[in-house]
Design a protein around this motif. Structure first.
Motif, short mmCIF file in Angstrom:
data_model
loop_
_atom_site.label_atom_id
_atom_site.label_comp_id
_atom_site.label_asym_id
_atom_site.label_seq_id
_atom_site.Cartn_x
_atom_site.Cartn_y
_atom_site.Cartn_z
N ARG A 177 -0.63 -7.10 3.34
CA ARG A 177 -1.51 -6.28 4.17
C ARG A 177 -0.80 -5.07 4.77
O ARG A 177 -1.41 -4.02 4.97
N ALA A 178 0.49 -5.19 5.06
CA ALA A 178 1.24 -4.06 5.61
C ALA A 178 1.37 -2.92 4.60
O ALA A 178 1.75 -1.81 4.97
N ASP A 179 1.04 -3.16 3.34
CA ASP A 179 1.02 -2.08 2.36
C ASP A 179 -0.16 -1.14 2.59
O ASP A 179 -0.19 -0.03 2.07
N LYS A 226 6.82 4.15 5.17
CA LYS A 226 5.73 4.24 4.20
C LYS A 226 4.43 4.69 4.86
O LYS A 226 3.63 5.40 4.26
N GLN A 227 4.22 4.29 6.12
CA GLN A 227 3.02 4.72 6.84
C GLN A 227 2.96 6.25 6.91
O GLN A 227 1.92 6.85 6.67
N ASP A 260 2.51 -5.35 10.39
CA ASP A 260 3.88 -5.80 10.63
C ASP A 260 4.13 -6.06 12.12
O ASP A 260 5.13 -6.69 12.47
N TYR A 261 3.26 -5.55 12.98
CA TYR A 261 3.50 -5.64 14.42
C TYR A 261 2.56 -6.60 15.14
O TYR A 261 2.70 -6.81 16.34
N LEU A 262 1.63 -7.19 14.43
CA LEU A 262 0.69 -8.11 15.07
C LEU A 262 1.35 -9.44 15.39
O LEU A 262 1.94 -10.07 14.51
N TRP A 306 -8.93 -1.42 0.25
CA TRP A 306 -7.68 -2.18 0.22
C TRP A 306 -7.79 -3.29 -0.82
O TRP A 306 -8.77 -4.04 -0.83
N PHE A 307 -6.75 -3.41 -1.66
CA PHE A 307 -6.78 -4.40 -2.75
C PHE A 307 -5.45 -5.14 -2.83
O PHE A 307 -4.40 -4.53 -3.08
#
Length: 195
Positions: free
Chosen positions: A141-143, A120-121, A149-151, A168-169
Motif C-alpha cells: 500500500r505504501a507504493d 518515492k512520494q 508507512d506512518y500509520l 490503486w492495484f
C-alpha cells in the motif's frame, strides 16, 4: 490495471482523475489530487516489499503483461517505472526492462532517486505535474502513498480501501519474490490482477 487505465472510467466528467491523494484529505474520505495535465500515465513500482529493486532479478514479462503495456503506449498512456535506486542506475533499470520484455523499445520513463532528499512520494507528486497519474501498480500500500508507512493502526486507513481497483492495484513485483499485500474491501468489479 490495464483495463482501468485505458477505459473512460479513469475520467470523471471527461476530466482525468489522479490516483494520487490530495494533501490534507481525510482518511475516511479520500480526495484525489488534481491533474494539471490531460495526458494519462501509469506508475509501476519495481521495489519488492521494502527492499530496493534489483535489475538483475527481473523476471521475463508474460506475453499478456507485455501486450498490456503495449496497449497502454498505443493509446497514448505514458508508462513510468519507479524504484528507490539512485538515478545513476538508470541504464541498468532500463536495460533490464528492455531485456525482460516490459519495455522492449526503451520508450518508458524512469522515476529514480536523484539526491538524499528524494522519496518515492515526491517523485510521484512531481510526475503528476507533467502527466496525470491515473493508476499505480505496486506490491504494498505504501507504493500508492507513503502515509501507509506512518500509520500506527492500519485499520485507520479503511476509508482509503475503495481506491483499491480504482486507481490503486496490488500486484506481484516482476521478480516474483514477494507476494502483494492482501487487498481488503476491493470492489467486486475491480480486480487487483493486471487486467
Amino acid at each position: 490495471f490495464f483495463a482501468y487505465a485505458l477505459e473512460p472510467g479513469a475520467a470523471i466528467g471527461g476530466q482525468l482523475e489522479s490516483a494520487l491523494l490530495a494533501a490534507g484529505g481525510a482518511l475516511d474520505e479520500p480526495k484525489r489530487r488534481e491533474c494539471p495535465s490531460a495526458h494519462p500515465a501509469v506508475i509501476v513500482d519495481l521495489d519488492p516489499g521494502e527492499a530496493a529493486f534489483a535489475p538483475e532479478a527481473l523476471a521475463p514479462a508474460s506475453p499478456e503483461v507485455s501486450q498490456g503495456f503495449a496497449r497502454l503506449r498505443s493509446a497514448g498512456v505514458t508508462v513510468l517505472w519507479i524504484a528507490t535506486l539512485p538515478a545513476a542506475r538508470a541504464g541498468d533499470v532500463a536495460g533490464a526492462l528492455r531485456t525482460a520484455g516490459f519495455d522492449p523499445r526503451g520508450e518508458d520513463q524512469l522515476l529514480l532517486i536523484r539526491n538524499a532528499e528524494d522519496r518515492k512520494q515526491m517523485l510521484r507528486e512531481q510526475a503528476n505535474q507533467d502527466v496525470c497519474i491515473v493508476a499505480i501498480a505496486g506490491d504494498r500500500r505504501a507504493d500508492f502513498d507513503e502515509l501507509f508507512d506512518y500509520l500506527r493502526n492500519p485499520a485507520a486507513a479503511a476509508g482509503l480501501y475503495p481506491m483499491m481497483g480504482n486507481g490503486w492495484f496490488l500486484v506481484p513485483v516482476p521478480t516474483g519474490a514477494v507476494e502483494p499485500e492482501e487487498a481488503v474491501n476491493v470492489p467486486a468489479d475491480r480486480s487487483a490482477a493486471p487486467d
